[in-house]
Design a protein around this motif. Structure first.
Motif, PDB file in Angstrom:
ATOM      1  N   LYS A  72      30.107  63.352   3.755  1.00  0.00           N
ATOM      2  CA  LYS A  72      29.718  62.014   3.096  1.00  0.00           C
ATOM      3  C   LYS A  72      29.014  63.150   2.029  1.00  0.00           C
ATOM      4  N   ILE A  74      26.151  61.199  -0.944  1.00  0.00           N
ATOM      5  CA  ILE A  74      26.645  60.206  -1.606  1.00  0.00           C
ATOM      6  C   ILE A  74      25.622  59.458  -2.353  1.00  0.00           C
ATOM      7  N   CYS A  75      26.425  58.655  -3.494  1.00  0.00           N
ATOM      8  CA  CYS A  75      25.855  58.886  -5.396  1.00  0.00           C
ATOM      9  C   CYS A  75      24.908  58.062  -5.852  1.00  0.00           C
ATOM     10  N   ARG A  99      34.026  55.165  -1.966  1.00  0.00           N
ATOM     11  CA  ARG A  99      33.994  53.959  -2.048  1.00  0.00           C
ATOM     12  C   ARG A  99      33.352  53.430  -3.186  1.00  0.00           C
ATOM     13  N   ARG A 106      22.400  53.642  -4.778  1.00  0.00           N
ATOM     14  CA  ARG A 106      23.607  54.359  -3.788  1.00  0.00           C
ATOM     15  C   ARG A 106      25.017  53.869  -3.948  1.00  0.00           C
ATOM     16  N   TYR A 109      29.964  56.458  -2.192  1.00  0.00           N
ATOM     17  CA  TYR A 109      30.364  56.972  -1.318  1.00  0.00           C
ATOM     18  C   TYR A 109      31.633  57.723  -1.167  1.00  0.00           C
ATOM     19  N   ASN A 111      34.288  60.943   0.636  1.00  0.00           N
ATOM     20  CA  ASN A 111      34.328  61.895   1.583  1.00  0.00           C
ATOM     21  C   ASN A 111      35.003  62.466   0.582  1.00  0.00           C
ATOM     22  N   GLU A 137      24.055  63.899   1.887  1.00  0.00           N
ATOM     23  CA  GLU A 137      25.591  64.204   1.605  1.00  0.00           C
ATOM     24  C   GLU A 137      25.095  63.993   3.669  1.00  0.00           C
ATOM     25  N   GLN A 138      25.787  64.050   4.350  1.00  0.00           N
ATOM     26  CA  GLN A 138      26.162  64.139   5.873  1.00  0.00           C
ATOM     27  C   GLN A 138      26.867  64.494   6.355  1.00  0.00           C
TER      28      GLN A 138
END
Length: 163
Positions: A72, A74-75, A99, A106, A109, A111, A137-138
């Motif tokens: 994921k 995140i931006c 998303r 944030r 999102y 993926n 980033e996850q």
């Protein structure tokens, strides 16, 4: 459905489709709801036409499919460009979902999947080139999707009511 409001039949249909849209037939749902299969098909068609049902999606185990890295990203996007940037992010090879978030910095999102860290780096670089500011980033171990049980509750019995 009347005036954009789902009734208990529509909600039940959505619940059963969320459980297994591919393996659940109109006949199966009709039997559970004590309706005719044609009524259920008509309802499903109406839900599709109204845009409530937007599609039928696969739940893929990317690791087993040969893509062991599921992340994921995140931006942050300028609010005035969020919609356009989120749409363009969907075109990046390796992106599986985007998303748009309505609150906070944030607000996009992404993926993405890859076979290597180099692939994930390429995806991040392409998102950066689009104008998305990557905040985090996850790596995701697994994701589990489930149906919304609230579709089976009557409106009078919904959690949070004072009855």
């Amino acid at each position: 459905m009347r005036d954009g409001v789902l009734d208990s039949v529509d909600k039940s249909i959505l619940y059963y489709l969320q459980q297994d849209a591919r393996g659940t037939s109109s006949n199966d749902i009709a039997e559970k709801l004590d309706l005719s299969p044609s009524t259920v098909r008509t309802r499903i068609n109406k839900l599709e036409e109204e845009g409530i049902i937007r599609g039928y999606h696969l739940d893929i185990d990317y690791d087993l499919a040969g893509y062991p890295l599921y992340t994921k990203i995140i931006c942050t996007a300028p609010v005035t460009e969020r919609d356009e940037l989120a749409d363009r992010a969907r075109e990046v090879h390796g992106v599986t979902a985007v998303r748009e978030i309505m609150t906070g910095k944030r607000n996009v999102y992404v993926n993405a999947i890859g076979r290597s860290h180099d692939e994930l780096n390429r995806i991040a670089e392409e998102l950066d080139e689009l104008g998305l500011d990557i905040v985090d980033e996850q790596i995701i171990r697994d994701e589990h999707v489930c149906p919304y049980h609230g579709f089976l509750e009557s409106d009078e019995e919904s959690p949070g009511t004072d009855e």
